[in-house]
Enzyme design. Structure first.
Site, short mmCIF file in Angstrom:
data_model
loop_
_atom_site.label_atom_id
_atom_site.label_comp_id
_atom_site.label_asym_id
_atom_site.label_seq_id
_atom_site.Cartn_x
_atom_site.Cartn_y
_atom_site.Cartn_z
CG ASP A 93 -13.89 10.84 -6.86
OD1 ASP A 93 -14.05 12.08 -6.39
OD2 ASP A 93 -14.76 10.90 -7.13
CG HIS A 152 -7.27 6.79 -6.41
ND1 HIS A 152 -8.64 7.61 -7.05
CD2 HIS A 152 -6.56 7.33 -7.30
CE1 HIS A 152 -8.33 7.99 -7.85
NE2 HIS A 152 -7.00 7.81 -8.00
#
Length: 481
Positions: free
Chosen positions: A455, A451
């Protein structure tokens, strides 16, 4: 002229006299005592006796690279008193990265084994003592521990499993002229020997050239077609699973080999903030396509599973979303986008969880991927996956569905940034475009992404494209190169 004749006669007389004395001495000695075995006084026989006992040389464990300083001895192929020749297998050792077969550097007799099974052997320390044939070269030879900088294919005496480096000088010269490392070529000759055809096929695979089929390749489909259809394929019996033995006592053992590497890798993976995403894929059309192609690939001697399609679809999707085929440096300051799609496949083997990878998937066809998967699975089943197969991965798929389960939470393998877990294929009821209830082949997929650089929207779009390729396999034809 008389002087020459006289000198020649004198020389002949001296030689005959010396020969007569030696014969007399030997006969008299033999008659006097047989127990003393005086034949050894002959200079010729004395030389023969000394030559039969050569020097005993310690054969040291060479540096196998990757910064490995110790290995575990998994199996001995020789015992004390066995006669060995150069390149004969001595033992199998296992590091935290690969299994390696150590081969003999000398011709001789094994006199001592320094380790037992499961002992830890150190790089630079002796593995065995070998009594060699007496020769000045061997007697004065120094033990050299090869380092990656000085080790060459033509001088190495260790083989990464599945990548034997036995080849003739002509084959080595051909490989050298084309800048090919023999350790990257799989030999098809006897005992894994690398042939000229292996070099040419490897070169064609790298350059995209098309070589004429060999006689074996031309004959092989005919033999397969000539087999009667009623003859069942030979079934290889699975080794019996050992029954657990209850001892009632706690057992503590050190972490070794691949288990030790797994602990280190998963500890680093805990530092990565994982993002999860799940979806389901309708594989009904792919199931039909595979059923049509399966007899074709079997005629070529290759087993076709669903994984080549999954891997190729992932590669086509990575072309559109290259951030999933990237890596992040330790300082989290730079992203490296990988040009090669080296897609790994998590395998459950007798040695634990291993993740070999298929190199340069972006350049391979579905059939090429199937061939490579067949090779990797055979090596995994035999415990022969080497460093070449286990390193360099850029993206990973884990087929948990082959064992069971639908969803998972896969853990990213650093330095990669994404991984997918594939569930089992189930036949479930679904509504089609006309609201008709039909049977559908459904597979669940679970993605994990880093992450820090990926995204949720990017992961979702990648998954949608990958799913589109699999639900409509004909779409892949448009993007294949």
């Amino acid at each position: 002229m008389a002087a020459v004749t006289r000198g020649s006669f004198t020389l002949v007389r001296r030689l005959l006299s010396q020969q007569y004395r030696r014969r007399c001495f030997r006969v008299q000695t033999l008659k006097s005592s047989r127990k003393m075995e005086p034949v050894l006084f002959s200079s010729r026989l004395l030389h023969t006796t000394v030559a039969s006992h050569g020097p005993i040389l310690p054969f040291k464990l060479s540096d196998i690279g990757e910064g490995i300083m110790e290995v575990t001895v998994k199996e001995w192929y020789v015992k004390e008193g066995d006669k060995v020749s150069q390149f004969d297998s001595i033992c199998e050792v296992q590091s935290d990265k690969a299994s390696v077969t150590i081969t003999s550097r000398y011709d001789g007799v094994v006199r001592k084994l320094y380790y037992d099974i499961d002992d830890t052997a150190l790089v630079g320390k002796p593995l065995v003592d070998i009594e060699t044939e007496s020769s000045p070269e061997l007697t004065h030879e120094e033990d050299v521990v090869e380092t990656p900088a000085m080790a060459h294919d033509e001088h190495t005496h260790q083989e990464i499993k599945g990548h034997k480096t036995q080849a003739t000088p002509a084959v080595r010269r051909l490989a050298m002229e084309n800048n090919i490392k023999l350790s990257e070529v799989v030999g098809t000759g006897r005992d894994g020997r690398i042939l000229k055809e292996d070099i040419l096929n490897f070169l064609a695979k790298q350059t995209g050239a098309i070589l004429p089929p060999s006689p074996f390749q031309e004959i092989q489909p005919v033999v397969a077609a000539a087999r009667p259809k009623t003859t069942p394929a030979p079934i290889i019996p699975q080794p019996p699973t050992p029954r657990p033995v209850f001892t009632g006592k706690d057992v503590t053992e050190p972490l070794k080999g691949f288990h030790k590497a797994m602990v280190r890798t998963m500890t680093v993976a805990l530092k990565i903030p994982h993002f999860g995403y799940c979806d389901e894929v309708d594989l009904s059309r792919l199931v039909l396509l595979r059923s049509e192609l399966k007899p074709v690939t079997e005629g070529r001697g290759i087993k076709l599973s669903y994984m080549p399609f999954f891997i190729k679809a992932a590669s086509l999707s990575l072309l559109q979303f290259p951030v999933l085929n990237a890596s992040l440096d330790e300082a989290c300051q730079n992203i490296t986008y990988k040009a090669a799609h080296n897609i790994g496949l998590a395998m459950d083997t007798s040695q634990g969880l291993l993740v070999p990878n298929v190199k340069n998937v972006q350049l391979l066809s579905v059939f090429d991927i199937a061939m490579e998967l067949n090779r990797l699975q055979a090596l995994g089943a035999a415990g022969q996956l080497g460093t070449t197969e286990l390193t360099g991965g850029t993206f990973t798929l884990s087929n948990i569905g082959s064992i069971g389960g639908t969803y998972a939470k896969p853990v990213i393998l650093p330095p990669e940034v994404a991984i997918g877990a594939l569930g089992k294929i189930q036949v479930l009821p679904r509504f089609d475009s006309k609201d008709q209830l039909v049977k559908a082949h459904i597979m669940n997929v679970s993605w994990s992404a880093d992450h820090r650089i990926i995204d949720g929207a990017t992961m979702c779009r990648f998954s949608n494209l990958w799913r589109e390729y699999l639900e409509n396999p004909a779409c892949m034809v448009l993007d294949l190169k």
